[in-house]
Write an enzyme that holds these catalytic residues in place. Structure first.
Site, PDB file in Angstrom:
ATOM      1  N   HIS A   1       0.893  -1.277  -0.004  1.00 48.62           N
ATOM      2  CA  HIS A   1      -0.016   0.087  -0.028  1.00 48.62           C
ATOM      3  C   HIS A   1       0.955   1.182  -0.054  1.00 48.62           C
ATOM      4  O   HIS A   1       2.037   1.235   0.572  1.00 48.62           O
ATOM      5  CB  HIS A   1      -0.686   0.185   1.174  1.00 48.62           C
ATOM      6  CG  HIS A   1      -1.863  -0.942   1.580  1.00 48.62           C
ATOM      7  ND1 HIS A   1      -1.431  -2.123   2.325  1.00 48.62           N
ATOM      8  CD2 HIS A   1      -3.092  -1.245   1.271  1.00 48.62           C
ATOM      9  CE1 HIS A   1      -2.283  -2.995   2.547  1.00 48.62           C
ATOM     10  NE2 HIS A   1      -3.704  -2.018   1.855  1.00 48.62           N
TER      11      HIS A   1
ATOM     12  N   ASP B   1      -0.813 -12.607   1.869  1.00 45.94           N
ATOM     13  CA  ASP B   1      -1.372 -11.530   2.686  1.00 45.94           C
ATOM     14  C   ASP B   1      -1.525 -12.177   4.207  1.00 45.94           C
ATOM     15  O   ASP B   1      -2.741 -12.524   4.444  1.00 45.94           O
ATOM     16  CB  ASP B   1      -2.644 -10.940   2.203  1.00 45.94           C
ATOM     17  CG  ASP B   1      -3.252  -9.633   2.877  1.00 45.94           C
ATOM     18  OD1 ASP B   1      -2.533  -9.400   3.784  1.00 45.94           O
ATOM     19  OD2 ASP B   1      -4.222  -9.198   2.192  1.00 45.94           O
TER      20      ASP B   1
ATOM     21  N   ASP C   1       2.155   1.977   3.441  1.00 50.38           N
ATOM     22  CA  ASP C   1       3.249   1.011   4.008  1.00 50.38           C
ATOM     23  C   ASP C   1       4.597   1.685   3.717  1.00 50.38           C
ATOM     24  O   ASP C   1       5.390   1.431   4.669  1.00 50.38           O
ATOM     25  CB  ASP C   1       3.101  -0.264   3.481  1.00 50.38           C
ATOM     26  CG  ASP C   1       1.811  -1.006   3.266  1.00 50.38           C
ATOM     27  OD1 ASP C   1       1.053  -0.619   4.248  1.00 50.38           O
ATOM     28  OD2 ASP C   1       1.378  -1.792   2.456  1.00 50.38           O
TER      29      ASP C   1
ATOM     30  N   HIS D   1     -10.978 -14.064   3.418  1.00 52.54           N
ATOM     31  CA  HIS D   1     -11.971 -13.249   3.156  1.00 52.54           C
ATOM     32  C   HIS D   1     -13.393 -14.143   2.801  1.00 52.54           C
ATOM     33  O   HIS D   1     -14.406 -14.104   2.958  1.00 52.54           O
ATOM     34  CB  HIS D   1     -11.994 -12.279   1.970  1.00 52.54           C
ATOM     35  CG  HIS D   1     -10.945 -11.362   2.350  1.00 52.54           C
ATOM     36  ND1 HIS D   1     -10.393 -10.269   1.507  1.00 52.54           N
ATOM     37  CD2 HIS D   1     -10.187 -11.126   3.777  1.00 52.54           C
ATOM     38  CE1 HIS D   1      -9.562  -9.444   2.390  1.00 52.54           C
ATOM     39  NE2 HIS D   1      -9.582  -9.988   3.626  1.00 52.54           N
TER      40      HIS D   1
END
Ligand code: XLS
Ligand code: NI
Ligand code: NI
Length: 437
Positions: free
Chosen positions: A101, A339, A104, A271
């Protein structure tokens, strides 16, 4: 800067008999299966956020991980050192890709202009490190959820200025992704949803989110960025409901707003679990729509109902994941992006190696098992035969659109009833998979 991981050598492949915890037992990057090296099949990526910004803090306590290369400050110099430490890690691990990101990699300044300057400084280091190590950027993204300005969302905020800020931030994040030759760019709707419908105009928010994505598509053309756009579904957390809740919801959203040709999905295991699905379900839904792009590889905990982002170690999980990935032609722009974060108690730098080595080995095994299952052919043949009634006769006519209700009624009146013709054989198939595990 002194080495960040001075005691750790470059991780080597030593084979399944090795007892060395800092060696690959199954991931041999050069090994070729089904016409591609393991490196090219799996396209592993390390995430910058958990691995280089994670501190181990949780809602009940402070961080546990004090990294020797990190002075704890918010300075650009510290961010630059961190970037060098990150590349030392990627190199020693042998990870071909990484993801980040914007927030980050570089600290926010007092203004957007100052923040962008900070980014440019760190991007220079990232670019030099990429050239030095040949490690590439799998995808970049913008963090549109941490700063309080995004408390109501970014594209879906009730505050038009938050939308404008998000647009400016995405523009810059796309530019640096392009500059660093990223293969893709991801949109995860961090707070694009609602906490209560009492204060929410759902239709207007969805229209705005689509507008933001269209603006990104337009700017992508202007910029000449050829990387793949991804949407990453997640049903909840941080919001109670997120609009991009699962693969099917994302596909519907993208179709409804004429965005589907411009996006593929980046699917994350944990997710999928939160959405009440298996990872394989999500992969199949995306694959069937021609939208399987990339995966965020992690796993949840069966007893904890939140996004625990653990490293994947289950061979069943990696096998089923790779079966679906191979079925839809393998990764092109995407890859296996970890992730995932080490547990709060695993606070030493070496734990980052244990975690990634385990995930890479688990995926190497899953890939090889999936290739073996496909080469064996019994599973595929079973599924094909299960649908044999559609290959000729009335089935073929229906598929070709040559039989209407009247003809089907006449056919069935003549035949009287159907005869069950195919057992589902779930138990047999589960045993078949176990032959290969
Ligand atoms: C959070 C998401 C996030 C995305 C990138 O749950 O997984 O990390 O991958 O914004
Ligand atoms: Ni993710
Ligand atoms: Ni996640």
């Amino acid at each position: 800067m002194p080495a960040a991981f001075p005691e750790i050598p470059k991780i080597q492949f030593e084979g399944p008999k090795s007892k060395n915890p800092l060696a690959f037992k199954h991931y041999n990057a050069e090994e070729v299966v089904a016409g591609r090296t393991l490196r090219d099949h799996l396209r592993f990526a390390v995430v910058y956020w958990h691995t280089f910004r994670g501190t181990g803090s949780d809602p009940f306590g402070a961080g546990t991980m004090q990294r020797p290369w990190d002075d704890g400050s918010n300075s650009v110099a510290n961010a630059e050192n961190r970037a060098r430490a990150a590349f030392e890690f990627f190199e020693k691990l042998g990870a071909p890709f990484y993801c980040f990101h914007d927030r980050d990699i570089a600290p926010e300044g007092d203004t957007l202009r100052a923040t962008n300057r900070n980014l440019d400084a760190v991007v220079r280091v990232l670019k030099a490190e990429q050239q030095r190590t040949k490690v590439k950027l799998l995808w970049g993204t913008a963090n549109l959820f941490s700063n309080p300005r995004f408390m109501h969302g970014a594209g879906t905020s009730c505050n038009a200025d938050a939308f404008a800020y998000a647009a400016a931030q995405i523009k810059k994040a796309m530019e640096i992704t392009h500059e660093l030759k990223g293969s893709g760019y991801t949109f995860w709707g961090g707070r694009e949803g609602y906490m209560t419908l009492l204060n929410t105009d759902l239709k207007r928010e969805q229209d705005h989110l689509a507008r933001l994505l269209h603006l990104a598509v337009d700017y992508k053309k202007r910029l000449g960025f050829k990387g793949q756009f991804y949407i990453e579904p997640k049903p909840k957390e941080p919001t109670k409901h997120q609009y991009d809740s699962d693969a099917a919801a994302c596909l519907n959203f993208l179709r409804a707003y004429d965005l589907l040709p411009h996006f593929k999905l980046n699917l994350e295991t944990n997710h999928a679990t939160l959405a009440g699905h298996t990872m394989q379900h999500e992969l199949e839904v995306a694959g069937a729509a021609g939208a399987l792009g990339s995966i965020d590889a992690n796993t949840g905990d069966e007893l904890l109902g939140w996004d625990t982002d653990q490293f994947p170690t289950s061979i069943y999980l990696t096998t089923y994941t790779m079966l679906s990935v191979l079925k839809y032609g393998g990764f092109k722009t995407g890859g296996v992006n970890f992730d995932a974060k080490v547990r709060r108690e695993s606070f030493e730098p070496v734990d980052l190696f244990h975690a990634h080595i385990g995930g890479m080995d688990a995926f190497a095994r899953g890939l090889k098992i999936a290739v073996a299952i496909r080469q064996d052919g019994r599973l595929e043949k079973f599924v094909r035969q299960r649908y044999a009634s559609w290959d000729s006769g009335i089935g073929a006519k229906i598929e070709k659109g040559r039989a209407g209700f009247q003809e089907l009624e006449a056919y069935m009146l003549e035949k009287g009833d159907i005869t069950p013709n195919a057992s589902g054989r779930q138990e047999y198939l589960e045993n078949l998979i176990n032959e290969f595990i």
